[in-house]
Write an enzyme that holds these catalytic residues in place. Structure first.
Site, PDB file in Angstrom:
ATOM      1  CG  ASP A   1      32.059  12.480 123.092  1.00 22.30           C
ATOM      2  OD1 ASP A   1      32.232  11.435 123.728  1.00 22.30           O
ATOM      3  OD2 ASP A   1      32.996  13.194 122.679  1.00 22.30           O
TER       4      ASP A   1
ATOM      5  CD  GLU B   1      31.772  10.557 127.862  1.00 25.94           C
ATOM      6  OE1 GLU B   1      32.662   9.722 128.039  1.00 25.94           O
ATOM      7  OE2 GLU B   1      31.850  11.449 127.008  1.00 25.94           O
TER       8      GLU B   1
HETATM    9  C1  GLC Z   1      34.288  10.411 125.115  1.00 27.51           C
HETATM   10  C2  GLC Z   1      34.287   9.107 124.368  1.00 27.51           C
HETATM   11  C3  GLC Z   1      35.695   8.685 124.095  1.00 27.51           C
HETATM   12  C4  GLC Z   1      36.390   9.771 123.297  1.00 27.51           C
HETATM   13  C5  GLC Z   1      36.283  11.125 123.990  1.00 27.51           C
HETATM   14  C6  GLC Z   1      36.698  12.258 123.096  1.00 27.51           C
HETATM   15  O1  GLC Z   1      34.840  10.282 126.374  1.00 27.51           O
HETATM   16  O2  GLC Z   1      33.587   8.136 125.092  1.00 27.51           O
HETATM   17  O3  GLC Z   1      35.756   7.466 123.418  1.00 27.51           O
HETATM   18  O4  GLC Z   1      37.744   9.459 123.139  1.00 27.51           O
HETATM   19  O5  GLC Z   1      34.968  11.400 124.381  1.00 27.51           O
HETATM   20  O6  GLC Z   1      35.713  12.543 122.144  1.00 27.51           O
END
Ligand code: GLC
Length: 550
Positions: A200, A242
């Site tokens: 993440d 991500e």
């Molecule tokens: C990422 C996740 C999202 C979350 C954020 C904070 O962007 O995909 O769902 O709210 O991180 O952890």
């Protein structure tokens, strides 16, 4: 076949709490998921990505963790999780979990200790400033729901940094103890048997935050270090990250050591996602062609993860304002469908007006583009959203299994459900559910099964190279190809509404008994590839060559 499993995987993502409830308390759980693994196996899923499974107050869908070494009791126990890994493995399904280490919940004991005293051994695990940082109101990820990135903590008598909500204090990754702890977490889950992690918020994990500097430096070396560690602990484990960053930054996330990726294995292709949406909205493949042309070449072992929908809003922030408006106009016409001034909080089926032809077209296109496809639960049956729910919850409603009450998700009183099941209108469970589609080969679910099965026989897509076929095409049509050691596939997708005819005879010399392997309808045989009919919103996946010797 490539020898790296993730390059030919089909990834399916889900939240355990909205998937299947086995003990009828209204919350989905691990045992419920175990009971549905056969469904996923039949669909053709080879890897599950589970959204955060850890104990959490769940103020951000579980992305606010209070204990990295356990499973949220609402979902089950660690024992249940080990059982899930075992059962999934029996069916040839790997499991990866979200690794959310940019921040913790403010209820995490580390943060509680850190704020309690400047002398706490955990104080330096978070990012503090004694003075109010001048960039306090910059860099918010959730505009509209978040007003600052530095908040004052009365107990600590200091300002703490939080890239996301103010209940998600950022960990200080510059601290060697925090790095060691992250490795321990990773090691713990790898020992249990996960095949890797969806990491993440990676650009923020590696941020070396300096108060007053909204553009703080990034420590890419931490990714190299983590990769080495992960790979030593489990040779076939992957990191799927991500990192929604500027395209020219992407290669640094993969890293390159003598031509091989030495940081992240797979990155979500956010750029392609936005361009796909734009192409669908305009009924014009040009944005996808640009995306194929513009994406940087990847080092060996690096791979894209493609997606149309995930658990967040569709992020259109990398499009120009004009392009974004075109997508909004088509797919998010009401203000209520939009989020954070950059995205859309809807499922794909509803964005495409529940037009079966267009849904197939969109997914056939995604799954045929280079990379590893990621599919979000419920998309395979064409679920819709519930806009009466706040923010991203609109697209996080329970899985619709059957005609039974609560869509077969749970037998609890509807009031007790973790989130309401969509039970009205076109996308209500009475119309859209697995039972209705399971035995009908013409259903969307039947189509997904067939499409994924076809993908299994086309390893060129995941492991080979993909390129745009740059010849004159009728408006709306994208022609691309995938080449690998096993052969060549050619794909035609008509994003427009007109029936057309395509001439690909230039490929005839390469072709060896070309044949349609997936189409939206029965077309005349491929023949000499010189007059390929293609219906409006139609698609043809054509195998032009298969090298069996390899
Ligand atoms: C990422 C996740 C999202 C979350 C954020 C904070 O962007 O995909 O769902 O709210 O991180 O952890």
């Amino acid at each position: 076949m490539g020898d790296r499993w993730y390059q030919e995987a089909v990834v399916y993502c889900l939240d355990i709490d909205t998937f299947a409830d086995s003990n009828d308390d209204g919350v989905g759980d691990i045992r419920g998921l175990i009971g549905r693994l056969d469904y996923l196996a039949r669909l053709g899923v080879t890897c599950l990505w589970l959204h955060p499974i850890h104990p959490s107050p769940r103020r951000d869908g579980g992305y606010d963790v209070t204990d990295f070494y356990n499973v949220d009791p609402r979902l089950g126990t660690l024992g249940d999780f080990a059982e899930l890994l075992h059962q999934a493995q029996n069916l040839g399904i790997r499991v990866i979990i979200d690794l959310v280490v940019n921040h913790t919940s403010d209820e995490h004991p580390w943060f509680q200790a850190a704020r309690s005293s400047p002398d706490s051994p955990y104080r330096d695990w978070y990012v503090w400033s004694d003075k109010e940082p001048p960039d306090r109101h910059q860099g918010m990820v959730f505009p509209g729901e978040q007003t600052e990135t530095w908040s004052y903590d009365r107990t600590a008598k200091a300002w703490f940094y939080h890239r996301f909500y103010n209940f998600q204090p950022d960990l200080n990754v510059a601290n060697p103890e925090v790095r060691a702890e992250i490795k321990k977490i990773v090691s713990f889950w790898l020992q249990l048997g996960v095949s890797g992690f969806r990491m993440d918020a990676v650009p923020f994990i590696i941020e070396l935050t300096e108060p007053g500097n909204p553009d703080s430096p990034k420590d890419m070396d931490f990714l190299t270090e983590l990769r080495q560690y992960v790979q030593w602990r489990r040779g076939d484990a992957v990191l799927l990250a991500e990192a929604n960053v500027e395209p020219d930054m992407l290669p640094t996330y993969f890293g390159d050591s003598g031509g091989s990726a030495n940081r992240i294995h797979m990155l979500f292709d956010f750029m392609l996602n936005g361009r796909l949406m734009l192409a669908l909205a305009r009924r014009d493949p040009e944005p996808v062609i640009e995306a194929l042309r513009d994406t940087p070449a990847l080092p060996v072992g690096g791979q894209w993860a493609t997606f149309l929908r995930n658990h967040d809003e569709i992020d259109l922030s990398r499009l120009t304002a004009e392009q974004r408006n075109q997508v909004y106009e088509q797919f998010g016409p009401d203000e209520d469908m939009r989020l954070y001034g950059r995205g859309i909080r809807r499922r794909l089926a509803s964005m495409l007006g529940n037009d079966r032809r267009r849904i197939e077209l969109a997914y056939a296109l995604q799954f045929s583009l280079r990379g590893t496809p990621v599919l979000r639960y419920g998309e395979e049956i064409g679920m819709g959203e519930d806009l009466s729910l706040p923010g991203r919850e609109a697209i996080r409603t329970p899985m619709q299994w059957s005609y039974k009450e609560n869509g077969g998700f749970s037998t609890a009183d509807p009031e007790k459900l973790v989130r309401p099941v969509v039970d009205k209108g076109e996308y209500g469970y009475q119309k859209v559910n697995v039972t209705a589609q399971r035995r009908d080969p013409r259903s969307l679910l039947g189509w997904f099964e067939r499409m994924i099965r076809t993908l299994r026989e086309a390893p060129e897509i995941g492991s080979g190279t993909t390129s745009h076929i740059d010849v004159a095409m009728p408006p709306g049509v994208l022609a691309h190809r995938a080449d690998g050691p096993t052969g060549t596939m050619v794909f035609l997708h008509n994003l427009g509404t007109e029936d057309v005819e395509v001439d690909l005879s230039l490929l005839a010399t390469e072709a060896d008994l070309p044949i349609d392997v997936l189409t939206d309808r029965n077309y005349e045989e491929v023949g000499k590839l010189d007059s390929l009919k293609l219906a409006g919103y139609g698609y043809r996946w054509i195998r032009i060559r298969r090298d069996r010797e390899l």
